[in-house]
Enzyme design. Structure first.
Site, PDB file in Angstrom:
ATOM      1  N   ASP A 145       0.837  -1.197   0.000  1.00  0.00           N
ATOM      2  CA  ASP A 145       0.000   0.000   0.000  1.00  0.00           C
ATOM      3  C   ASP A 145       0.879   1.257   0.000  1.00  0.00           C
ATOM      4  O   ASP A 145       1.887   1.318   0.713  1.00  0.00           O
ATOM      5  CB  ASP A 145      -0.857  -0.046   1.277  1.00  0.00           C
ATOM      6  CG  ASP A 145      -1.961   0.993   1.297  1.00  0.00           C
ATOM      7  OD1 ASP A 145      -2.862   0.921   0.447  1.00  0.00           O
ATOM      8  OD2 ASP A 145      -1.920   1.887   2.174  1.00  0.00           O
ATOM      9  N   GLU A 192       1.858  -0.224  -4.831  1.00  0.00           N
ATOM     10  CA  GLU A 192       0.897   0.811  -5.230  1.00  0.00           C
ATOM     11  C   GLU A 192       1.687   2.110  -5.384  1.00  0.00           C
ATOM     12  O   GLU A 192       2.284   2.597  -4.422  1.00  0.00           O
ATOM     13  CB  GLU A 192      -0.191   0.992  -4.179  1.00  0.00           C
ATOM     14  CG  GLU A 192      -1.250   1.979  -4.669  1.00  0.00           C
ATOM     15  CD  GLU A 192      -2.135   2.545  -3.564  1.00  0.00           C
ATOM     16  OE1 GLU A 192      -3.246   2.996  -3.879  1.00  0.00           O
ATOM     17  OE2 GLU A 192      -1.715   2.561  -2.387  1.00  0.00           O
TER      18      GLU A 192
HETATM   19  C1  NOJ Z   1      -4.411   3.046  -0.740  1.00  0.00           C
HETATM   20  C2  NOJ Z   1      -5.565   2.113  -0.626  1.00  0.00           C
HETATM   21  O1  NOJ Z   1      -5.768   1.526  -1.891  1.00  0.00           O
HETATM   22  C3  NOJ Z   1      -6.746   2.927  -0.157  1.00  0.00           C
HETATM   23  O2  NOJ Z   1      -7.940   2.191  -0.212  1.00  0.00           O
HETATM   24  C4  NOJ Z   1      -6.453   3.403   1.241  1.00  0.00           C
HETATM   25  O3  NOJ Z   1      -7.482   4.273   1.675  1.00  0.00           O
HETATM   26  C5  NOJ Z   1      -5.125   4.164   1.304  1.00  0.00           C
HETATM   27  N1  NOJ Z   1      -4.080   3.515   0.574  1.00  0.00           N
HETATM   28  C6  NOJ Z   1      -4.647   4.285   2.719  1.00  0.00           C
HETATM   29  O4  NOJ Z   1      -4.163   3.049   3.168  1.00  0.00           O
END
Ligand code: NOJ
Length: 569
Positions: free
Chosen positions: A240, A303
């Site tokens: 993440d 990500e």
């Molecule tokens: C990215 C995640 O995909 C999202 O859903 C989340 O709110 C944020 N990171 C914080 O962890």
């Protein structure tokens, strides 16, 4: 026309315009015919296979409480095998107070009781592995929940051994927060707590304090979390907000965005120059990757929501960071015309570092559904595109049925999703609705009222109905996945754009075992495309293409075809 994406970029402006940096429209590969790739000699599973993202609370509820769970995923393992996917990526399953629906974790080494237990996790993992399906977990290393014991200890003050595990600062002389950084969910990224009489940083909700990545003990603690799950048999992680780990150690203010205009979202007022994507982010990415490399055959996905030129840097200078830094170019595309799609593909291909493996997705749990973004007619084209491009496709559960966005009333949403309360236009729940299995109560997702209403209470939007219809979206997607699997040109072959009539995007994938061509008609009018000699249609999105002559076919509006000499392999 696409909805606003997770970054809330105004519809008339590109990501790169808003955030600076280079756009994805590289001219490097813009000449049809350009080809610049190697074919991996020993492709890894994460290069060959389709990755399928499951939002666990919405897949299948085996316990009957209205929330999807791990035994539910185990029960549906045969469906996943039938579909032909090679790996599941599970959004967070850990204990959470749900300030951000699971992305606020209060224990990294356990399973939220609503989803099951560690034993049920093991049994789900065994069921997937028995069918040759890998499992990728979400790893959330940038922040924990404010109820995580680490934070509870940290907030005791400087004498606590874990105080420095989070980012605490004193206010500025005028009493305002330590700097001008803003939360992704709107408002300042700092909250004051007394004790300890200091502000803590949270890039997201105040219930998600940022860990202090400058602290080596924090880094080692996260690496240990990874080992805990890798030892249990998971096949990798989706990390993440990987690009947020490296922040300016001096926590300097972010500069004002010179392109910000009155009326733009207030959270775009500042460029995020100091709050993210700092040089240390790459060092931290490498330290996560080195744990992955302690185990054979595992994958690290990152990500990285940045303009493509900066996102691809997360492959690492020596390809030693994420194997697959997620590529959001297609998810952020607003104009689904042949020209835009082609230049998005060529731009990204042109930016990839030598040897880096591409990847594509059409959306995830933070975007609106692809079917709603591109419209019913173009949905199958988007599917064919994703499953025929060079690079690992990440599929989002439910897209194989063509599920549209859910529609909810504001109040219901703002109480669940923190982002919706500050930026309702970026409502992310629309794509998190229950999977639709069979006609009947709650589409047989659950016997209880589901935690979110169905996107569409339509029996035709269920697995059961679509299974019985050879022309359904589900059967076309499955056929595409299986064609990709057995055709080396599609799974690992090279890519090159082909000349095409206006409105059509054509490309070729080539492998020593044979080549295939893909022709996608994005236009509202029929278009004629030329074919190589002795080719035949291997797959079409909507019934057969009309033969114009032995060397040409006519594509109906919004029709896509894959052609080749034979089904290979
Ligand atoms: C990215 C995640 O995909 C999202 O859903 C989340 O709110 C944020 N990171 C914080 O962890």
């Amino acid at each position: 026309m696409a909805d606003l994406d997770r970054l809330g970029v105004p519809p008339d402006r590109s990501l790169a315009e808003v955030f600076g940096g280079r756009s994805g429209r590289s001219p490097a590969l813009s000449e049809p015919g350009h080809r610049a790739h190697h074919v991996p000699e020993h492709p890894a599973w994460w290069q060959r296979e389709v990755i399928y993202q499951i939002y666990p609370r919405s897949f299948f509820d085996a316990s009957g409480d209205g929330i999807g769970d791990l035994p539910g995923i185990r029960e549906k393992a045969d469906y996943l095998a039938w579909l032909g996917i090679g790996a599941v990526w599970l959004s967070p399953i850990y204990p959470t107070p749900d300030a951000d629906l699971g992305y606020d974790i209060s224990d990294y080494r356990s399973v939220d009781p609503r989803f099951g237990s560690l034993e049920e996790f093991d049994s789900m993992l065994a069921a997937l592995h028995a069918r040759g399906i890998r499992l990728i977990l979400d790893l959330v290393p940038n922040h924990t929940s404010d109820r995580h014991p680490w934070f509870v200890e940290s907030r005791q003050g400087p004498r606590s051994p874990r105080h420095e595990w989070y980012v605490w600062r004193q206010p500025r002389p005028d009493g305002s927060p330590p700097n001008n950084w803003e939360s992704y969910f709107g408002g300042q990224a700092w909250t004051y707590l007394d004790p300890p009489g200091a502000w803590y940083l949270h890039s997201f909700h105040r219930g998600q304090p940022d860990l202090n990545w400058e602290n080596p003990d924090v880094r080692e603690a996260i690496r240990e979390v990874m080992r805990f799950w890798l030892e249990r048999g998971v096949d990798g992680f989706r990390v993440d907000v990987l690009w947020l780990l490296g922040k300016d150690p001096e926590l300097r203010d972010n500069p004002v965005n010179p392109d910000w205009e009155e009326g733009d979202p207030s959270w775009l007022h500042f460029l995020r120059t100091n709050s993210e994507d700092g040089p240390k982010a790459h060092e931290y990415a490498r330290s996560l990757r080195s744990v992955i490399d302690e185990y054979p055959d595992r994958v690290m996905i990152g990500e990285v929501v940045l303009p493509p030129a900066r996102a691809v840097a997360y492959h690492g200078e020596r390809l030693d960071e994420a194997h697959l830094p997620h590529n959001f170019a297609m998810a952020e595309l607003r104009d689904w015309s042949a020209d835009e799609v082609r230049s998005t593909v060529e731009g990204y291909e042109g930016l990839l570092p030598p040897g880096a493996w591409p990847n594509w997705l059409l959306g995830d749990h933070d975007f609106s559904r692809i079917a709603s973004r591109v419209g019913h007619a173009r949905t199958r084209l988007a599917h064919m595109l994703l499953l025929t491009l060079r690079g690992t496709p990440t599929w989002y559960y439910g897209d194989e049925l063509g599920l549209p966005n859910g529609t909810f009333t504001g109040a219901a949403v703002t109480s669940i999703d923190p982002q919706a309360s500050t930026a309702p236009e970026r409502d992310r729940l629309v794509a998190r609705t229950p999977m639709q299995w069979s006609p009947g109560l709650h589409a047989r997702f659950s016997e209880a009222d589901p935690w979110l209403p169905l996107a569409a209470d339509d029996p035709d939007l269920t697995v059961e109905r679509q299974l019985g219809d050879p022309d359904s979206v589900l059967n076309v997607v499955r056929a595409l996945i299986h064609l990709r699997r057995r055709t080396p040109a599609l799974s690992i072959g090279t890519y090159r754009s082909l000349p095409a009539p206006p409105g059509v995007f054509s490309f070729e994938r080539e492998h020593a075992d044979g080549a295939v061509q893909i022709h996608l008609n994005f236009d509202d009018a029929a278009r004629e495309v030329g074919l190589p000699g002795r080719s035949r249609t291997l797959l079409s999105t909507i019934g057969p293409a009309t033969e114009a002559s032995s060397t040409h076919v006519v594509l109906a509006p919004h029709q896509g075809i894959v052609v080749g000499e034979a089904v290979l392999g």
